[in-house]
Design an enzyme around this catalytic site. Sequence first.
Site, PDB file in Angstrom:
ATOM      1  N   ARG A 177       0.819  -1.207   0.000  1.00 44.70           N
ATOM      2  CA  ARG A 177       0.000   0.000   0.000  1.00 44.70           C
ATOM      3  C   ARG A 177       0.854   1.259   0.000  1.00 44.70           C
ATOM      4  O   ARG A 177       0.317   2.354  -0.045  1.00 44.70           O
ATOM      5  CB  ARG A 177      -0.857  -0.003   1.258  1.00 44.70           C
ATOM      6  CG  ARG A 177      -2.335  -0.235   1.009  1.00 44.70           C
ATOM      7  CD  ARG A 177      -3.015  -0.114   2.352  1.00 44.70           C
ATOM      8  NE  ARG A 177      -4.430   0.022   2.272  1.00 44.70           N
ATOM      9  CZ  ARG A 177      -5.306  -0.971   2.394  1.00 44.70           C
ATOM     10  NH1 ARG A 177      -4.882  -2.212   2.514  1.00 44.70           N
ATOM     11  NH2 ARG A 177      -6.600  -0.727   2.381  1.00 44.70           N
ATOM     12  N   ARG A 181     -21.772  -1.879   2.439  1.00 47.52           N
ATOM     13  CA  ARG A 181     -21.092  -3.186   2.525  1.00 47.52           C
ATOM     14  C   ARG A 181     -21.407  -3.906   3.840  1.00 47.52           C
ATOM     15  O   ARG A 181     -21.384  -3.323   4.917  1.00 47.52           O
ATOM     16  CB  ARG A 181     -19.588  -2.963   2.415  1.00 47.52           C
ATOM     17  CG  ARG A 181     -18.786  -4.225   2.666  1.00 47.52           C
ATOM     18  CD  ARG A 181     -17.410  -4.144   2.105  1.00 47.52           C
ATOM     19  NE  ARG A 181     -16.540  -3.214   2.783  1.00 47.52           N
ATOM     20  CZ  ARG A 181     -15.285  -2.980   2.402  1.00 47.52           C
ATOM     21  NH1 ARG A 181     -14.792  -3.576   1.341  1.00 47.52           N
ATOM     22  NH2 ARG A 181     -14.548  -2.124   3.069  1.00 47.52           N
ATOM     23  N   ARG A 204     -18.137  -3.339   8.791  1.00 47.55           N
ATOM     24  CA  ARG A 204     -16.788  -3.048   9.269  1.00 47.55           C
ATOM     25  C   ARG A 204     -16.749  -1.714  10.016  1.00 47.55           C
ATOM     26  O   ARG A 204     -17.407  -0.768   9.631  1.00 47.55           O
ATOM     27  CB  ARG A 204     -15.817  -3.000   8.087  1.00 47.55           C
ATOM     28  CG  ARG A 204     -15.379  -4.359   7.635  1.00 47.55           C
ATOM     29  CD  ARG A 204     -14.554  -4.333   6.383  1.00 47.55           C
ATOM     30  NE  ARG A 204     -13.545  -3.290   6.332  1.00 47.55           N
ATOM     31  CZ  ARG A 204     -12.589  -3.238   5.405  1.00 47.55           C
ATOM     32  NH1 ARG A 204     -12.535  -4.170   4.464  1.00 47.55           N
ATOM     33  NH2 ARG A 204     -11.707  -2.262   5.403  1.00 47.55           N
ATOM     34  N   ARG A 239      -9.485   7.107   4.410  1.00 50.33           N
ATOM     35  CA  ARG A 239      -8.901   5.988   3.661  1.00 50.33           C
ATOM     36  C   ARG A 239      -8.652   6.400   2.212  1.00 50.33           C
ATOM     37  O   ARG A 239      -7.674   5.990   1.599  1.00 50.33           O
ATOM     38  CB  ARG A 239      -9.825   4.767   3.737  1.00 50.33           C
ATOM     39  CG  ARG A 239      -9.758   4.101   5.110  1.00 50.33           C
ATOM     40  CD  ARG A 239     -11.002   3.298   5.412  1.00 50.33           C
ATOM     41  NE  ARG A 239     -11.168   2.140   4.563  1.00 50.33           N
ATOM     42  CZ  ARG A 239     -12.319   1.505   4.386  1.00 50.33           C
ATOM     43  NH1 ARG A 239     -13.413   1.942   5.005  1.00 50.33           N
ATOM     44  NH2 ARG A 239     -12.388   0.460   3.602  1.00 50.33           N
TER      45      ARG A 239
HETATM   46  P1  AMP Z   1      -8.580  -3.326   3.829  1.00 44.54           P
HETATM   47  O1  AMP Z   1      -9.336  -4.478   4.390  1.00 44.54           O
HETATM   48  O2  AMP Z   1      -7.558  -3.744   2.791  1.00 44.54           O
HETATM   49  O3  AMP Z   1      -9.472  -2.213   3.341  1.00 44.54           O
HETATM   50  O4  AMP Z   1      -7.696  -2.724   5.027  1.00 44.54           O
HETATM   51  C1  AMP Z   1      -8.318  -2.158   6.165  1.00 44.54           C
HETATM   52  C2  AMP Z   1      -7.330  -1.323   6.954  1.00 44.54           C
HETATM   53  O5  AMP Z   1      -6.256  -2.165   7.396  1.00 44.54           O
HETATM   54  C3  AMP Z   1      -6.656  -0.199   6.211  1.00 44.54           C
HETATM   55  O6  AMP Z   1      -7.434   0.977   6.152  1.00 44.54           O
HETATM   56  C4  AMP Z   1      -5.385  -0.016   7.030  1.00 44.54           C
HETATM   57  O7  AMP Z   1      -5.665   0.664   8.248  1.00 44.54           O
HETATM   58  C5  AMP Z   1      -5.021  -1.447   7.400  1.00 44.54           C
HETATM   59  N1  AMP Z   1      -4.134  -2.071   6.392  1.00 44.54           N
HETATM   60  C6  AMP Z   1      -4.400  -3.174   5.632  1.00 44.54           C
HETATM   61  N2  AMP Z   1      -3.373  -3.459   4.822  1.00 44.54           N
HETATM   62  C7  AMP Z   1      -2.427  -2.515   5.060  1.00 44.54           C
HETATM   63  C8  AMP Z   1      -1.136  -2.250   4.528  1.00 44.54           C
HETATM   64  N3  AMP Z   1      -0.605  -3.015   3.553  1.00 44.54           N
HETATM   65  N4  AMP Z   1      -0.463  -1.172   5.002  1.00 44.54           N
HETATM   66  C9  AMP Z   1      -0.972  -0.388   5.962  1.00 44.54           C
HETATM   67  N5  AMP Z   1      -2.177  -0.574   6.504  1.00 44.54           N
HETATM   68  C10 AMP Z   1      -2.915  -1.629   6.062  1.00 44.54           C
END
Ligand code: AMP
Length: 215
Positions: free
Chosen positions: A87, A126, A159, A170
């Site tokens: 990310r 969602r 979530r 985000r």
């Molecule tokens: P997601 O389920 O991919 O939308 O991730 C949810 C949250 O998890 C994100 O908004 C971040 O706070 C954290 N997160 C997930 N993957 C990463 C990553 N590769 N780097 C930093 N934070 C992450």
Amino acid sequence: MLIFLGPPGAGKGTQARTVSEELGIPHISTGDILREASRKGTSLGKAARARMDVGELVPDDVMCGIVEERLNEPDVRDGAILDGFPRTLSQAQFLDRLLEQSGREPALLVNLHLEPQLVIKRLTGRRVCPKCGEIYNSFWHPPREEGVCDKDGARLFQRGDDNEEAIRKRLVAYERETMPLIDYYRHKNAVQDVDGEGDPAAITKRLLDFLKKRA
Ligand code: AMP
């Protein structure tokens, strides 16, 4: 190694789940790993939760450690779909080094595009099944019975970070930290662009066609 990238709500998780089944390779979602740690109440889970709930990224060293450990497991030998990682640029550089050191093919980035105005609508609708991980959407893919998973009857949850304030943050994190990865991988000629708008099944079909042609 496939990386599924896109703004929050572009359908990374939904597509990664289906494509992983079709191709028979594991789906690794760093968000799911963090949410699981948070449910278990581990120290990693608690620290990550505080950031996730407000829409901030978890630090690179933590994320790289998690992914390195997961990529050392035997089921990942023939590849995997990374959903939510890398990310940031430094995560991408870390991944490249890791793949190179272990003699694996460089990663291909699947760039799921979605207009920002669609993001909020998608994310506020969602709902996720805690048992099987199926992702529903009250606008596009509602369950047969409201709040209940079609597959296993579990009660769906929303979530903690799918609220407008966290979603805006985000999106900012995505634009600032993650979008530069598209150029980074484009320079390596390793990007496949995909339109994330429309029927999920049609998007999966398009995606599989691209991937099979590329293989
Ligand atoms: P997601 O389920 O991919 O939308 O991730 C949810 C949250 O998890 C994100 O908004 C971040 O706070 C954290 N997160 C997930 N993957 C990463 C990553 N590769 N780097 C930093 N934070 C992450």
